[in-house]
Design a protein around this motif. Structure first.
Motif, PDB file in Angstrom:
ATOM      1  N   VAL A 129       0.848  -1.192   0.000  1.00 55.48           N
ATOM      2  CA  VAL A 129       0.000   0.000   0.000  1.00 55.48           C
ATOM      3  C   VAL A 129       0.882   1.241   0.000  1.00 55.48           C
ATOM      4  O   VAL A 129       1.729   1.410   0.885  1.00 55.48           O
ATOM      5  CB  VAL A 129      -0.945   0.007   1.215  1.00 55.48           C
ATOM      6  CG1 VAL A 129      -1.700   1.333   1.309  1.00 55.48           C
ATOM      7  CG2 VAL A 129      -1.924  -1.160   1.122  1.00 55.48           C
ATOM      8  N   VAL A 130       0.678   2.086  -0.996  1.00 52.55           N
ATOM      9  CA  VAL A 130       1.451   3.320  -1.106  1.00 52.55           C
ATOM     10  C   VAL A 130       0.733   4.463  -0.396  1.00 52.55           C
ATOM     11  O   VAL A 130       1.359   5.308   0.229  1.00 52.55           O
ATOM     12  CB  VAL A 130       1.671   3.682  -2.592  1.00 52.55           C
ATOM     13  CG1 VAL A 130       2.325   5.037  -2.731  1.00 52.55           C
ATOM     14  CG2 VAL A 130       2.499   2.608  -3.273  1.00 52.55           C
ATOM     15  N   LYS A 131      -0.592   4.481  -0.490  1.00 56.14           N
ATOM     16  CA  LYS A 131      -1.336   5.624   0.010  1.00 56.14           C
ATOM     17  C   LYS A 131      -2.770   5.211   0.304  1.00 56.14           C
ATOM     18  O   LYS A 131      -3.364   4.433  -0.437  1.00 56.14           O
ATOM     19  CB  LYS A 131      -1.345   6.727  -1.067  1.00 56.14           C
ATOM     20  CG  LYS A 131      -1.862   8.079  -0.609  1.00 56.14           C
ATOM     21  CD  LYS A 131      -1.798   9.062  -1.775  1.00 56.14           C
ATOM     22  CE  LYS A 131      -2.674  10.271  -1.545  1.00 56.14           C
ATOM     23  NZ  LYS A 131      -2.802  11.092  -2.766  1.00 56.14           N
ATOM     24  N   PHE A 184      -2.095   1.088  -4.629  1.00 58.43           N
ATOM     25  CA  PHE A 184      -1.182  -0.040  -4.481  1.00 58.43           C
ATOM     26  C   PHE A 184       0.101   0.208  -5.263  1.00 58.43           C
ATOM     27  O   PHE A 184       0.080   0.822  -6.334  1.00 58.43           O
ATOM     28  CB  PHE A 184      -1.818  -1.332  -5.009  1.00 58.43           C
ATOM     29  CG  PHE A 184      -2.987  -1.809  -4.202  1.00 58.43           C
ATOM     30  CD1 PHE A 184      -2.800  -2.235  -2.894  1.00 58.43           C
ATOM     31  CD2 PHE A 184      -4.264  -1.830  -4.728  1.00 58.43           C
ATOM     32  CE1 PHE A 184      -3.875  -2.668  -2.125  1.00 58.43           C
ATOM     33  CE2 PHE A 184      -5.345  -2.266  -3.968  1.00 58.43           C
ATOM     34  CZ  PHE A 184      -5.148  -2.678  -2.665  1.00 58.43           C
ATOM     35  N   GLY A 185       1.192  -0.292  -4.737  1.00 57.48           N
ATOM     36  CA  GLY A 185       2.430  -0.435  -5.490  1.00 57.48           C
ATOM     37  C   GLY A 185       2.664  -1.909  -5.746  1.00 57.48           C
ATOM     38  O   GLY A 185       2.235  -2.745  -4.932  1.00 57.48           O
ATOM     39  N   ARG A 199       1.647   1.054 -10.229  1.00 54.84           N
ATOM     40  CA  ARG A 199       0.783   1.581  -9.179  1.00 54.84           C
ATOM     41  C   ARG A 199      -0.651   1.581  -9.683  1.00 54.84           C
ATOM     42  O   ARG A 199      -0.897   1.846 -10.862  1.00 54.84           O
ATOM     43  CB  ARG A 199       1.155   3.026  -8.829  1.00 54.84           C
ATOM     44  CG  ARG A 199       2.450   3.127  -8.083  1.00 54.84           C
ATOM     45  CD  ARG A 199       2.642   4.525  -7.545  1.00 54.84           C
ATOM     46  NE  ARG A 199       3.865   4.571  -6.773  1.00 54.84           N
ATOM     47  CZ  ARG A 199       4.162   5.526  -5.901  1.00 54.84           C
ATOM     48  NH1 ARG A 199       3.307   6.530  -5.706  1.00 54.84           N
ATOM     49  NH2 ARG A 199       5.290   5.499  -5.229  1.00 54.84           N
ATOM     50  N   THR A 200      -1.581   1.298  -8.789  1.00 49.97           N
ATOM     51  CA  THR A 200      -2.999   1.311  -9.151  1.00 49.97           C
ATOM     52  C   THR A 200      -3.791   2.019  -8.067  1.00 49.97           C
ATOM     53  O   THR A 200      -3.618   1.727  -6.880  1.00 49.97           O
ATOM     54  CB  THR A 200      -3.541  -0.130  -9.287  1.00 49.97           C
ATOM     55  OG1 THR A 200      -2.779  -0.842 -10.253  1.00 49.97           O
ATOM     56  CG2 THR A 200      -5.013  -0.121  -9.714  1.00 49.97           C
ATOM     57  N   VAL A 201      -4.644   2.937  -8.477  1.00 48.00           N
ATOM     58  CA  VAL A 201      -5.596   3.554  -7.556  1.00 48.00           C
ATOM     59  C   VAL A 201      -6.904   2.769  -7.643  1.00 48.00           C
ATOM     60  O   VAL A 201      -7.496   2.652  -8.727  1.00 48.00           O
ATOM     61  CB  VAL A 201      -5.848   5.034  -7.890  1.00 48.00           C
ATOM     62  CG1 VAL A 201      -6.845   5.646  -6.897  1.00 48.00           C
ATOM     63  CG2 VAL A 201      -4.537   5.813  -7.876  1.00 48.00           C
ATOM     64  N   VAL A 202      -7.315   2.223  -6.496  1.00 48.74           N
ATOM     65  CA  VAL A 202      -8.533   1.419  -6.427  1.00 48.74           C
ATOM     66  C   VAL A 202      -9.546   2.146  -5.546  1.00 48.74           C
ATOM     67  O   VAL A 202      -9.191   2.667  -4.485  1.00 48.74           O
ATOM     68  CB  VAL A 202      -8.223   0.021  -5.858  1.00 48.74           C
ATOM     69  CG1 VAL A 202      -9.505  -0.699  -5.451  1.00 48.74           C
ATOM     70  CG2 VAL A 202      -7.450  -0.802  -6.870  1.00 48.74           C
ATOM     71  N   ILE A 208       1.238  -0.857   4.477  1.00 52.44           N
ATOM     72  CA  ILE A 208       1.808   0.413   4.011  1.00 52.44           C
ATOM     73  C   ILE A 208       3.322   0.287   3.958  1.00 52.44           C
ATOM     74  O   ILE A 208       3.955  -0.157   4.908  1.00 52.44           O
ATOM     75  CB  ILE A 208       1.387   1.584   4.918  1.00 52.44           C
ATOM     76  CG1 ILE A 208      -0.100   1.864   4.727  1.00 52.44           C
ATOM     77  CG2 ILE A 208       2.212   2.838   4.588  1.00 52.44           C
ATOM     78  CD1 ILE A 208      -0.636   2.988   5.607  1.00 52.44           C
ATOM     79  N   ASP A 209       3.856   0.667   2.835  1.00 51.52           N
ATOM     80  CA  ASP A 209       5.298   0.527   2.625  1.00 51.52           C
ATOM     81  C   ASP A 209       5.712   1.725   1.798  1.00 51.52           C
ATOM     82  O   ASP A 209       5.632   1.706   0.577  1.00 51.52           O
ATOM     83  CB  ASP A 209       5.582  -0.788   1.898  1.00 51.52           C
ATOM     84  CG  ASP A 209       7.074  -1.017   1.717  1.00 51.52           C
ATOM     85  OD1 ASP A 209       7.863  -0.082   1.966  1.00 51.52           O
ATOM     86  OD2 ASP A 209       7.445  -2.129   1.334  1.00 51.52           O
TER      87      ASP A 209
END
Lengths: 141, 141, 141, 141
Positions: free
Chosen positions: D79-81, D89-90, D107-110, D135-136
């Motif tokens: 999880v990026v954000k 997601f990364g 990266r994907t915004v879901v 989160i990473d």
């Protein structure tokens, strides 16, 4: 009478051997069937096949290899056989601009289906009448 | 003897009706054939089918609908018929964890092919010997 | 100037949620790029991009959901940026017959490539000149 | 913490250039996301993401080409954000048995979505808590 559908190819229809992959032709047949069973059939009966259909069987003969091209191929579809609760289609996938005969000959058994409730059903009188116009038993395809 | 291949599904194998689409099963058969003709066959003969093969015909019977699941299905493959220049495979796609019989029964005629030069060829003695070990004419599949 | 490509949908482009799947839009962009980089570019230079190209990056914004329809969608493609050895395309996927704006806005970085030898290469003068005609930095897409 | 998913390839993932096609990697990301958001998340909360999710954006960098292989690749997801109503997601797609770094970074915004009613929704407390464990922000991917 045959139903004729112009089916556009995609570059990604080719596999690593550089030909349209054998599984992809089922997509071309699917597009032709959808055009036939929804668009064309519903010009005569707006309720035709609205509950869904299911494929029960395919037979596919691969006769010539096809490479991606900008122009569509033609899928000709006709009715080989009608029973109370199924229709067998015959097809040829060909290119009018190419010599050498069809790329694929195929047959598909389709069962009218109530997809919401989950059971097969009989052809309606209107569906049967529409399909009878496309019976073509003069072909071996 | 049958060759058994555990074939993972993908969520995208389902179509808008929420079932594995009829065309996608040809991908499962393809994966099983590749495992059989390249990995398994080459354990006995490293040169087996190295020039390529071509699908000449499919027959596919759709018996039960399949919904995406995390566990793989099993594709069993055997040899129905051998000629000098072709092999006919029989298959069943099933799930050992599911009651109710196979989802699909199918047959495929495969022709050994020299893809680089563009012509069909005969089976080699080593290929024929390998395939003979999987002849199973006790099944109607 | 923008390149405009009419991209036919397939029923199987929809996933189990009944919408065109996010991965499938990359096929629409691919078809538009192929039409642009091979058919259109080669009208001005028969050698353009003949050695191949490679996708280095995609950015895709999904703005509206799309359901299968008989009519094609339109993929508009233009050039956002040119470097010595890459071109960045902008695209919008839209339907002139539908209100409500594009379904997808995207960008792709493409690298001219010598696929046979396996290395990236610079844009030729003729390729650069062709692409410059499609530079459109007035859009944020 | 990263979620790790072993993703099997299919021979048909390759295109006519003999490499896994750029659009197919989105299938690998989709399989990894489904494993993460349904199987893994539901071990902590059986209701997690049951209403559906929608992809709002992809960014994909193609770093190395991949040829079909019998062994799965690994998709690492983190999880990026997190916002009130989205998760970014990364991912890295890599092969532990192969030297040379990832094939793809993405990266994907879901957006959590009520697919039945057709509107986006906020993350539940349980979903947020699950995602926070992944989160990473130490990675640029």
């Amino acid at each position: 009478m045959r139903h004729s559908y112009r089916c556009p190819l995609r570059w990604s229809d080719m596999d690593a051997f550089g030909h349209v992959n054998n599984a992809v032709y089922l997509r071309y047949l699917e597009e032709a069937r959808i055009d036939f069973l929804t668009r064309a059939a519903r010009e005569t009966d707006p309720e035709a096949f609205t509950g869904g259909t299911v494929v029960a069987r395919h037979e596919v003969d691969y006769l010539r290899q096809l490479v991606h091209q900008a122009d569509p191929v033609t899928v000709e579809t006709w009715v080989v056989k009608l029973t109370a609760a199924s229709v067998t289609f015959g097809y040829e996938i060909k290119d009018p601009a190419s010599e050498g005969g069809p790329f694929v000959r195929a047959r598909t058994v389709v069962v009218p289906y109530n997809l919401k409730e989950g059971y097969p059903r009989r052809l309606s009188a209107a569906e049967r009448s529409f399909l009878e116009g496309y019976i073509d038993d003069s072909h071996s395809g």
